[in-house]
Motif scaffolding. Structure first.
Motif, PDB file in Angstrom:
ATOM      1  N   PHE A 305       0.827  -1.216   0.000  1.00 38.87           N
ATOM      2  CA  PHE A 305       0.000   0.000   0.000  1.00 38.87           C
ATOM      3  C   PHE A 305       0.858   1.263   0.000  1.00 38.87           C
ATOM      4  N   GLY A 306       1.930   1.248   0.776  1.00 37.51           N
ATOM      5  CA  GLY A 306       2.820   2.399   0.769  1.00 37.51           C
ATOM      6  C   GLY A 306       3.445   2.617  -0.589  1.00 37.51           C
ATOM      7  N   GLY A 466      12.591   7.276   8.224  1.00 38.02           N
ATOM      8  CA  GLY A 466      11.463   7.329   7.308  1.00 38.02           C
ATOM      9  C   GLY A 466      10.116   7.510   7.959  1.00 38.02           C
ATOM     10  N   HIS A 467      10.037   7.603   9.264  1.00 38.25           N
ATOM     11  CA  HIS A 467       8.746   7.803   9.935  1.00 38.25           C
ATOM     12  C   HIS A 467       8.343   9.270   9.819  1.00 38.25           C
ATOM     13  N   GLY A 468       7.220   9.529   9.128  1.00 37.35           N
ATOM     14  CA  GLY A 468       6.753  10.882   8.892  1.00 37.35           C
ATOM     15  C   GLY A 468       5.825  11.372   9.974  1.00 37.35           C
ATOM     16  N   PRO A 469       5.262  12.583   9.790  1.00 33.75           N
ATOM     17  CA  PRO A 469       4.394  13.162  10.824  1.00 33.75           C
ATOM     18  C   PRO A 469       3.063  12.442  11.002  1.00 33.75           C
ATOM     19  N   VAL A 470       2.591  11.725   9.976  1.00 28.69           N
ATOM     20  CA  VAL A 470       1.367  10.929  10.120  1.00 28.69           C
ATOM     21  C   VAL A 470       1.748   9.604  10.763  1.00 28.69           C
ATOM     22  N   ARG A 471       1.336   9.418  12.001  1.00 28.31           N
ATOM     23  CA  ARG A 471       1.729   8.217  12.741  1.00 28.31           C
ATOM     24  C   ARG A 471       0.523   7.627  13.452  1.00 28.31           C
ATOM     25  N   THR A 472      -0.311   6.934  12.664  1.00 30.82           N
ATOM     26  CA  THR A 472      -1.466   6.246  13.222  1.00 30.82           C
ATOM     27  C   THR A 472      -1.092   4.797  13.487  1.00 30.82           C
ATOM     28  N   GLY A 473      -2.084   4.011  13.879  1.00 30.74           N
ATOM     29  CA  GLY A 473      -1.818   2.608  14.155  1.00 30.74           C
ATOM     30  C   GLY A 473      -1.556   1.782  12.914  1.00 30.74           C
ATOM     31  N   GLY A 474      -1.976   2.289  11.747  1.00 29.29           N
ATOM     32  CA  GLY A 474      -1.768   1.548  10.500  1.00 29.29           C
ATOM     33  C   GLY A 474      -0.551   2.044   9.760  1.00 29.29           C
ATOM     34  N   ILE A 480       1.219   5.873   2.960  1.00 23.30           N
ATOM     35  CA  ILE A 480       0.507   6.492   1.837  1.00 23.30           C
ATOM     36  C   ILE A 480       0.430   8.002   2.015  1.00 23.30           C
ATOM     37  N   LEU A 481      -0.049   8.455   3.174  1.00 24.16           N
ATOM     38  CA  LEU A 481      -0.220   9.898   3.382  1.00 24.16           C
ATOM     39  C   LEU A 481       1.126  10.618   3.443  1.00 24.16           C
TER      40      LEU A 481
END
Length: 548
Positions: A305-306, A466-474, A480-481
């Motif tokens: 998906f990413g 590589g961890h971006g500001p959007v950090r949800t459980g998925g 993707i975001l």
């Protein structure tokens, strides 16, 4: 008799004769430049060709220009994957081979524009996500971790390629581009160049001793020294870049041998020294990339998906570069069906990259688009000749490693010029719309600012892993975001299309330049479309138009 008094009206006052009106100081005193669909300074357009010796040398120059991004991608990702210098050399060979193959596919059966297909940084975050998943896993060796990681990347590329294939050959992407207007094209093409500013002077500053002289020398030789003599005009205008690379590369080698960097920091030595790439010693003499050379692909839904988000981003980036390449090669803006065809062909190229074991997908190389404007040569044949150099040097690794060892600050100095040309090409599209419309100024300003500001926020808040500001459980949703909103052209398409088509869209069609823009988007709207974009070998005559 009384005296009679007659009250006669006074004679009318004569108005002074009318003179010339007072001068309007706001009026231009100089000539008025009318909008021009094609650039008159081009020496060769898309289907005209220079002589074979000149074309071969220009093709080699295109190869050298695209080499910097290829080496930078491999240098960034391969060590994090657990690969050594030999693995990096083989990855560069695979990237070059696929770039040459995909460029041929795109110039023959895709957009038909003189665009080089190179590795895309849009795939960086999904690849880093795959690398992070295997960081804590135990492998017999680092090389085994590298092999396992690249096999997972292969599987993700294969599956995500169908996103572009569907968007292209279903004509979905072309229908989206029908919503464009010159007001959208301006920020889209602008940020295709401006959005890459981090690969410009920040990389030059990593070794200012060679990066800054390269930048200054290129501007002086290519723009000023060419005026000294008419015989030097075309030579320096077309080949100044190769000349400057040779001079500064030799200068960097002298500094390295003289020991100028012996006590410098390790990062400075890597950027400045000419003996720190280790490609010459580790590259194989001959190696032909072949399908599944790293092993059987590994398919994991969490990573697919990413990678799909990156495939979508690469389509947006390529679209902006296609419009710039069309203008710099003397072609009309690419019609909707051509953009659909090109994105579909890009998906097929991504499928081949997954099969052959590339570590990223490809997109249009923005620096090579800028080279069209720098040399004033937009010939399709020149770009196709460059594919021969990519494939040749991908097979004969030692020879390719020699040029791949050029220090990256030299490439960064080149990018400062080439990315700027692409950005300025985007600005030139504003001539086809009403620049005195406050509504247009609003849409342009909002789209351009957000297309630079939003990706900058995501880049600044992305960790080295590589961890971006959007950090949800998925994790797949985060990839993707974070990938989509880290791309300036993608944000420009989203914001520009939404605002331009909803903010008094129909009432302001003339101000938006749609009367000029509309005919180019139809297959037979302009007679020149078929001249520039028809497929070779009379394929158009034998294939139903719904498949083109």
């Amino acid at each position: 008799m009384g005296e009679e008094h007659h009250n006669h009206p006074p004679p009318p006052v004569q108005a002074p004769p009318a003179g010339p009106p007072p001068p309007n100081l706001a009026l231009s005193r100089g000539p008025v430049w009318h909008p021009a669909e094609q650039l008159s300074q081009l020496h060769y357009c898309i289907h005209s060709n220079p002589s074979w010796p000149v074309a071969i040398l220009l093709g080699f120059q295109h190869y050298i220009v695209m080499l910097g991004t290829t080496v930078l991608i491999a240098t960034t990702l391969v060590p994090a994957m657990g690969g050594d210098h030999g693995d990096k050399a083989r990855v560069i060979q695979s990237l070059l081979f696929m770039s040459g193959l995909n460029t041929l596919l795109q110039t023959w059966f895709g957009s038909r524009l003189p665009t080089v297909m190179g590795g895309s940084f849009a795939f960086l975050l999904p690849v880093l996500s795959i690398i992070n998943d295997y960081t804590d896993r135990t492998f017999p060796s680092e090389h085994e971790r590298f092999i396992y990681t690249i096999r997972t990347i292969q599987g993700s590329l294969i599956v995500s390629s169908f996103v572009n294939i569907f968007l292209g050959f279903s004509k979905t992407w072309g229908n989206l581009t029908r919503l464009f207007s010159p007001i959208i094209i301006v920020p889209l093409v602008c940020v295709a160049g401006l959005g890459l500013f981090a690969r410009g002077f920040p990389l030059v500053a990593n070794c200012v001793q060679i990066g800054l002289p390269m930048l200054i020398l290129l501007v002086i030789i290519q723009q000023y020294l060419k005026r000294l003599h008419h015989a030097a005009l075309q030579v320096l205008e077309r080949f100044a870049l190769l000349l400057c690379i040779a001079v500064i590369w030799a200068f960097a080698a002298i500094l390295t041998v003289a020991g100028a960097y012996n006590t410098a920091k390790s990062q400075t030595q890597v950027s400045c020294r000419t003996d720190r790439s280790y490609l010459m010693s580790s590259a194989p003499w001959i190696k032909v990339p072949y399908p599944f050379q790293w092993g059987t692909p590994i398919f994991r839904a969490s990573h697919v998906f990413g990678m799909m988000g990156a495939a979508l981003v690469s389509s947006a980036e390529s679209t902006g570069a296609f419009f710039a390449a069309a203008r710099l090669s003397g072609a009309t803006p690419p019609p909707a069906h051509v953009l659909s065809r090109s994105i579909g062909m890009q998906g097929i190229g991504m499928l081949l990259e997954g099969i052959f074991g590339s570590i990223v997908g490809t997109t249009v190389s923005v620096e090579n688009v800028g080279l069209l404007g720098l040399t004033h040569i937009g010939s399709r044949r020149v770009v196709q000749i460059s594919c021969g150099f990519m494939i040749f040097f991908s097979i004969f690794g030692k020879f390719g490693a020699f040029f791949a060892s050029i220090p990256l600050p030299i490439f960064a100095a080149i990018y400062c010029v080439l990315f700027g040309i692409v950005a300025a090409t985007g600005i030139s599209f504003i001539q086809f719309a009403n620049t005195n419309s406050i509504r247009n100024i609003y849409v342009l300003g909002l789209t351009l600012f957000l297309a630079i500001s939003i990706p900058q926020y995501f880049v600044m808040n992305t960790a080295p892993d590589g961890h971006g500001p959007v950090r949800t459980g998925g994790g797949w949703f985060n990839d993707i975001l974070n990938t989509i909103f880290s791309s300036a052209p993608t944000v420009a398409i989203i914001v520009g299309t939404l605002v331009d088509n909803t903010l008094e869209g129909k009432q302001t069609a003339v101000d938006r330049g749609l009367p000029w823009w509309g005919p180019f988007q139809n297959r037979k709207g302009d007679v020149r479309n078929d001249e520039f974009y028809r497929l070779p070998l009379r394929i158009n005559e034998y294939m139903p138009t719904r498949f083109l």
